[in-house]
Design an enzyme around this catalytic site. Sequence first.
Site, PDB file in Angstrom:
ATOM      1  N   ASP A  84       0.729  -1.110  -0.014  1.00  0.00           N
ATOM      2  CA  ASP A  84      -0.087   0.129  -0.063  1.00  0.00           C
ATOM      3  C   ASP A  84       0.788   1.142   0.013  1.00  0.00           C
ATOM      4  OD1 ASP A  84      -2.364   1.308   0.022  1.00  0.00           O
ATOM      5  OD2 ASP A  84      -2.636   1.374   2.128  1.00  0.00           O
ATOM      6  N   ASN A  93     -10.622  -2.543  -6.269  1.00  0.00           N
ATOM      7  CA  ASN A  93      -9.924  -1.472  -6.988  1.00  0.00           C
ATOM      8  C   ASN A  93     -10.458  -1.291  -8.444  1.00  0.00           C
ATOM      9  OD1 ASN A  93      -6.565  -2.836  -5.963  1.00  0.00           O
ATOM     10  ND2 ASN A  93      -7.786  -1.325  -5.074  1.00  0.00           N
TER      11      ASN A  93
END
Length: 243
Positions: free
Chosen positions: A21, A69
């Site tokens: 991330d 996503n």
Amino acid sequence: MALRSTDGKDDGPRHVAIIMDGNGRWATQRGRPRLFGHQAGARRVREIVEACPDLGVDYLTVFAFSTENWKRTQSEVAGLMSLFRRYITREGKSLKANDVCVRFIGDRVRLDKKLVSMMDELEALTANCQTVNLTIAINYGGRDEVARATKRLARDVADGKLDPDAVDEETLPKYLDTCVLPDPDLVIRTSGEARISNFLLWQSAYSEYEFIDTLWPDFTAEEFRSVVGGFGTRERRFGAVVA
């Protein structure tokens, strides 16, 4: 079976999973588009994979693209899919040469057919490699994985291949995307966020977690070694009480 560490250590994590991330924030801090951060993050993967053998890490699983996503902008999603194709093209021979076995997990139905074909080819190319087992999660979500596994299990029950009374907690993992992998010993998340984001929900029931402030493109092999080294100081009881 993957090889162990060259120095014989066996007290560290055998399987490390990473939620990579912070790519977008890393790029934004530098006044660059988010895809620039994803490109930097992809390069970082190679360094971490190369560090695994000396640390005794046989299995490395990285979270590259989640089922959620797809909610990102069309341009970012398209850029990520292009990046995956370039990664396979650029890194395939190197992964093979370094004895890295590559697997992909996640639902491939929504992915571009060309990308899926490239994923299949890379898996076949590296199938006999043993030093590191690299698993890349693309269009992956833990809940989605369990739902798909449950459907397959239900079909086997309906077809008479599986006795429903014989189903227990050892049965479902055989239907998961990760059926050939051991559960992760350690899950690392970079960028300072302290959540698991639908990653390996079943498999990480007893994993140790480490939440790192460093953004993924800045997560060096040295920091990886430090986190892995700290794993040996943890006492894993798996629900039992140690006298």
